[in-house]
Design a protein around this motif. Structure first.
Motif, PDB file in Angstrom:
ATOM      1  N   GLU A 359      61.442  65.837   1.191  1.00 32.63           N
ATOM      2  CA  GLU A 359      60.578  66.967   0.864  1.00 32.63           C
ATOM      3  C   GLU A 359      59.998  67.636   2.105  1.00 32.63           C
ATOM      4  O   GLU A 359      59.900  68.870   2.182  1.00 32.63           O
ATOM      5  N   HIS A 360      59.617  66.824   3.103  1.00 34.80           N
ATOM      6  CA  HIS A 360      58.852  67.347   4.234  1.00 34.80           C
ATOM      7  C   HIS A 360      59.517  67.165   5.588  1.00 34.80           C
ATOM      8  O   HIS A 360      59.025  67.688   6.586  1.00 34.80           O
ATOM      9  N   GLY A 361      60.603  66.407   5.664  1.00 35.28           N
ATOM     10  CA  GLY A 361      61.174  66.062   6.953  1.00 35.28           C
ATOM     11  C   GLY A 361      61.982  67.173   7.574  1.00 35.28           C
ATOM     12  O   GLY A 361      62.256  68.216   6.968  1.00 35.28           O
ATOM     13  N   SER A 362      62.404  66.942   8.817  1.00 39.07           N
ATOM     14  CA  SER A 362      63.117  67.964   9.580  1.00 39.07           C
ATOM     15  C   SER A 362      64.497  68.238   9.012  1.00 39.07           C
ATOM     16  O   SER A 362      65.090  69.278   9.306  1.00 39.07           O
ATOM     17  N   ARG A 363      65.020  67.334   8.195  1.00 38.67           N
ATOM     18  CA  ARG A 363      66.337  67.548   7.593  1.00 38.67           C
ATOM     19  C   ARG A 363      66.226  68.149   6.197  1.00 38.67           C
ATOM     20  O   ARG A 363      67.220  68.278   5.489  1.00 38.67           O
ATOM     21  N   ALA A 364      64.986  68.500   5.780  1.00 37.63           N
ATOM     22  CA  ALA A 364      64.798  69.052   4.440  1.00 37.63           C
ATOM     23  C   ALA A 364      65.347  70.467   4.330  1.00 37.63           C
ATOM     24  O   ALA A 364      65.622  70.944   3.242  1.00 37.63           O
ATOM     25  N   GLY A 365      65.473  71.175   5.468  1.00 33.55           N
ATOM     26  CA  GLY A 365      66.048  72.507   5.455  1.00 33.55           C
ATOM     27  C   GLY A 365      65.054  73.569   5.055  1.00 33.55           C
ATOM     28  O   GLY A 365      63.854  73.365   5.033  1.00 33.55           O
ATOM     29  N   ALA A 366      65.568  74.744   4.729  1.00 33.25           N
ATOM     30  CA  ALA A 366      64.728  75.889   4.375  1.00 33.25           C
ATOM     31  C   ALA A 366      63.899  75.573   3.142  1.00 33.25           C
ATOM     32  O   ALA A 366      64.320  74.836   2.257  1.00 33.25           O
ATOM     33  N   GLY A 367      62.712  76.151   3.108  1.00 34.59           N
ATOM     34  CA  GLY A 367      61.839  75.966   1.958  1.00 34.59           C
ATOM     35  C   GLY A 367      60.764  74.930   2.195  1.00 34.59           C
ATOM     36  O   GLY A 367      59.849  74.792   1.390  1.00 34.59           O
ATOM     37  N   THR A 368      60.865  74.165   3.276  1.00 35.48           N
ATOM     38  CA  THR A 368      59.831  73.193   3.587  1.00 35.48           C
ATOM     39  C   THR A 368      58.529  73.923   3.882  1.00 35.48           C
ATOM     40  O   THR A 368      58.512  74.903   4.609  1.00 35.48           O
ATOM     41  N   ALA A 369      57.444  73.413   3.322  1.00 39.53           N
ATOM     42  CA  ALA A 369      56.149  74.071   3.495  1.00 39.53           C
ATOM     43  C   ALA A 369      55.773  74.123   4.967  1.00 39.53           C
ATOM     44  O   ALA A 369      56.042  73.194   5.736  1.00 39.53           O
ATOM     45  N   ALA A 370      55.150  75.223   5.377  1.00 37.41           N
ATOM     46  CA  ALA A 370      54.715  75.381   6.757  1.00 37.41           C
ATOM     47  C   ALA A 370      53.573  74.425   7.063  1.00 37.41           C
ATOM     48  O   ALA A 370      52.810  74.029   6.178  1.00 37.41           O
ATOM     49  N   THR A 371      53.460  74.042   8.334  1.00 39.98           N
ATOM     50  CA  THR A 371      52.358  73.188   8.749  1.00 39.98           C
ATOM     51  C   THR A 371      51.041  73.921   8.547  1.00 39.98           C
ATOM     52  O   THR A 371      50.900  75.067   8.964  1.00 39.98           O
ATOM     53  N   PRO A 372      50.062  73.297   7.874  1.00 41.84           N
ATOM     54  CA  PRO A 372      48.803  73.996   7.623  1.00 41.84           C
ATOM     55  C   PRO A 372      48.030  74.205   8.913  1.00 41.84           C
ATOM     56  O   PRO A 372      48.212  73.492   9.901  1.00 41.84           O
ATOM     57  N   ALA A 373      47.162  75.210   8.879  1.00 46.19           N
ATOM     58  CA  ALA A 373      46.278  75.430  10.023  1.00 46.19           C
ATOM     59  C   ALA A 373      45.385  74.211  10.191  1.00 46.19           C
ATOM     60  O   ALA A 373      45.044  73.538   9.218  1.00 46.19           O
ATOM     61  N   PRO A 374      45.001  73.888  11.426  1.00 46.20           N
ATOM     62  CA  PRO A 374      44.168  72.700  11.637  1.00 46.20           C
ATOM     63  C   PRO A 374      42.807  72.845  10.975  1.00 46.20           C
ATOM     64  O   PRO A 374      42.288  73.953  10.811  1.00 46.20           O
ATOM     65  N   THR A 375      42.256  71.716  10.587  1.00 42.91           N
ATOM     66  CA  THR A 375      40.903  71.733  10.062  1.00 42.91           C
ATOM     67  C   THR A 375      39.959  72.212  11.158  1.00 42.91           C
ATOM     68  O   THR A 375      40.148  71.909  12.338  1.00 42.91           O
ATOM     69  N   THR A 376      38.960  72.985  10.788  1.00 39.87           N
ATOM     70  CA  THR A 376      38.113  73.656  11.779  1.00 39.87           C
ATOM     71  C   THR A 376      36.906  72.831  12.199  1.00 39.87           C
ATOM     72  O   THR A 376      36.154  73.250  13.079  1.00 39.87           O
ATOM     73  N   THR A 377      36.695  71.669  11.583  1.00 40.44           N
ATOM     74  CA  THR A 377      35.542  70.833  11.905  1.00 40.44           C
ATOM     75  C   THR A 377      35.928  69.750  12.900  1.00 40.44           C
ATOM     76  O   THR A 377      36.963  69.098  12.752  1.00 40.44           O
ATOM     77  N   GLY A 378      35.095  69.566  13.914  1.00 40.28           N
ATOM     78  CA  GLY A 378      35.287  68.495  14.884  1.00 40.28           C
ATOM     79  C   GLY A 378      34.119  67.527  14.853  1.00 40.28           C
ATOM     80  O   GLY A 378      32.961  67.941  14.949  1.00 40.28           O
ATOM     81  N   LEU A 379      34.398  66.251  14.687  1.00 40.76           N
ATOM     82  CA  LEU A 379      33.365  65.216  14.733  1.00 40.76           C
ATOM     83  C   LEU A 379      33.229  64.741  16.175  1.00 40.76           C
ATOM     84  O   LEU A 379      34.217  64.377  16.816  1.00 40.76           O
ATOM     85  N   VAL A 380      32.002  64.746  16.697  1.00 40.33           N
ATOM     86  CA  VAL A 380      31.774  64.477  18.117  1.00 40.33           C
ATOM     87  C   VAL A 380      31.727  62.975  18.379  1.00 40.33           C
ATOM     88  O   VAL A 380      30.955  62.238  17.757  1.00 40.33           O
ATOM     89  N   LEU A 381      32.555  62.547  19.313  1.00 40.24           N
ATOM     90  CA  LEU A 381      32.598  61.150  19.749  1.00 40.24           C
ATOM     91  C   LEU A 381      31.849  61.028  21.065  1.00 40.24           C
ATOM     92  O   LEU A 381      32.203  61.686  22.052  1.00 40.24           O
TER      93      LEU A 381
END
Length: 464
Positions: A359-381
């Motif tokens: 469903e998600h791997g590099s061999r899945a071909g066309a139609g694989t969902a795009a990588t979502p934008a990163p989450t905008t929250t950062g937890l400070v370490l």
């Protein structure tokens, strides 16, 4: 995202390097490819290839190259590990480093030079293979540097940096100068793309340094987050929930099935380049803390959470095949980690892995969902004290049960999209460009009281 499997040979385990069989290897690789995987990670045994400090066996190198070719014939790219090192509770250290010849593997000049010669020769032996994904310096070599190893090779963090830099340089020399001539079998499957971020049909192989999770969780371990993030071409994590996660949270609790995701986010915080790839190079369902009946669910949930992390090169599952019960003295959990049984039957965890790879791997071909934008929250370490010095106890705070780990999990579980927050080092809070490149628009502190679910905004990110 790339989906791969760590290859445990079904016949003879890693002892099979002593009497290598191309037919046995081909059978294993065909099975791995049937899962929809696009790569494998292989483990030639160090003492088999370099039994004497000044002897590197040409036949052993040829066997490694043959495995790469066989994998390529089934459309699989290959990552070759150099220093084994340590595998499934057994150490494989050459006799010229042990007993009467005991020397520090990280600091002795002759040992470092000879080890670098081996790494260079191994890289050169496979450098011309078009399906070479990369070279990893070794499998969790940092376990030799500190307890609980029964006889550690003591070093400082600075010496660890020097050793890692020398090994990475050796691998790159081998890749740039090596190649044994004819490629042999057709190597790259048409649907298996180059490594993310590379150019052309023949990507540059990656050089990586792999550590077990003491690098992130144990303040006394000389190899730390900086060694993972500052050396090589990607930051590698190995996620095992027998480290306390499953005991604290249950096998299918959020702190277990999100542990791989958490480690990737933690690793990304230490990357100086926000575009640096992060690779979950080992993760598995250990039966000492994950009931076999839960293994498929654990596999599916773990991978689904990893899909949403940032700049993930891929996930490489441990492992391909169970260890044969005819082999003695393994810890019980090591016998049952495979996606296949030892005789080749696909297990429920393997079915779950295969469904996600297709469903998600590099061999899945066309139609694989795009990588979502990163989450905008950062937890400070809090990596530094008020005076700018490194804070001792930092890594323990990140370990399962630690205050930072608890805060990250609390945020992850209350996120409306079900995604874990990014991690931001306090020492880098002032780098607006870095925050912008990572897509972080707000940073929050770990609360003094973790009983609540809300974290207050402490540091609005200044966007350019």
């Amino acid at each position: 995202m790339r989906f791969g499997v760590n290859h445990t040979p079904s016949v003879g385990w890693f002892h099979s390097w002593l009497d290598f069989s191309a037919s046995d290897t081909a059978r294993d690789m065909e099975a791995i490819a049937s899962l929809g995987a696009d790569h494998v990670r292989i483990f030639p045994l160090w003492p088999v290839v370099q039994p004497n400090r000044t002897l590197i066996r040409k036949q052993a190198l040829a066997d490694v190259a043959t495995v790469v070719d066989i994998a390529g014939s089934f459309g699989l790219d290959v990552n070759v590990d150099a220093l084994q090192g340590h595998l499934s509770s057994f150490d494989f250290v050459p006799s010229w480093l042990d007993s009467w010849h005991r020397r520090n593997m990280f600091t002795d000049p002759d040992v470092v030079a000879s080890t670098a010669a081996y790494v260079e020769a191994l890289a050169a032996a496979v450098a011309d293979r078009p399906n070479l994904l990369g070279i990893t310096i070794g499998n969790e070599v940092n376990q030799f540097a500190h307890a609980p190893h029964p006889s550690p090779h003591d070093i400082t963090a600075e010496q660890g940096h020097a050793w890692a830099a020398a090994m990475v340089a050796a691998a790159r020399r081998g890749l740039s100068s090596g190649g044994s001539g004819a490629v042999g079998l057709e190597a790259r499957h048409a649907s298996a793309p180059p490594v993310a971020g590379s150019a052309g049909s023949r990507p540059e192989p990656l050089v990586t340094v792999a550590q077990y999770d003491a690098a992130w969780y144990d303040d006394a371990q000389p190899f730390g987050p900086e060694h993972a993030a500052d050396h090589g071409d990607a930051t590698v994590t190995h996620s095992w929930v027998f480290n306390g996660s499953a005991t604290l949270h249950g096998a299918l609790g959020p702190g277990s099935v999100r542990h791989g995701e958490y480690l990737l986010q933690l690793a990304a915080a230490w990357n100086r380049d926000p575009a640096r790839p992060n690779w979950l190079q080992e993760v598995g369902a250990p039966t000492n803390v994950v009931d076999p009946a839960d293994a498929a669910s654990f596999t599916e949930q773990t991978i689904r959470h990893v899909l949403d992390a940032q700049n993930v090169l891929g996930v490489t599952w441990w492992c391909s095949h169970d260890v044969s019960r005819s082999l003695a003295d393994f810890p019980e959990l090591e016998y049952d980690l495979g996606l296949f049984t030892n005789d080749g039957r696909l297990k429920p965890a393997g079915e779950a892995f295969a469904a996600l790879a297709r469903e998600h791997g590099s061999r899945a071909g066309a139609g694989t969902a795009a990588t979502p934008a990163p989450t905008t929250t950062g937890l400070v370490l809090d990596d530094v004290l008020a005076d700018g010095t490194t804070r001792y106890g930092l890594r323990a705070d990140c370990a399962p049960g630690g205050r930072f780990a608890a805060a990250w999990l609390a945020l992850a579980e209350t996120d409306p999209d079900g995604r874990g927050p990014q991690v931001v080092l306090r020492s880098r809070l002032g780098d607006a460009g870095l925050l912008a490149a990572r897509g972080i628009t707000r940073c929050v502190d770990v609360p003094a009281d973790l009983d609540g679910t809300a974290l207050s905004v402490a540091h609005p990110a200044t966007m350019p």
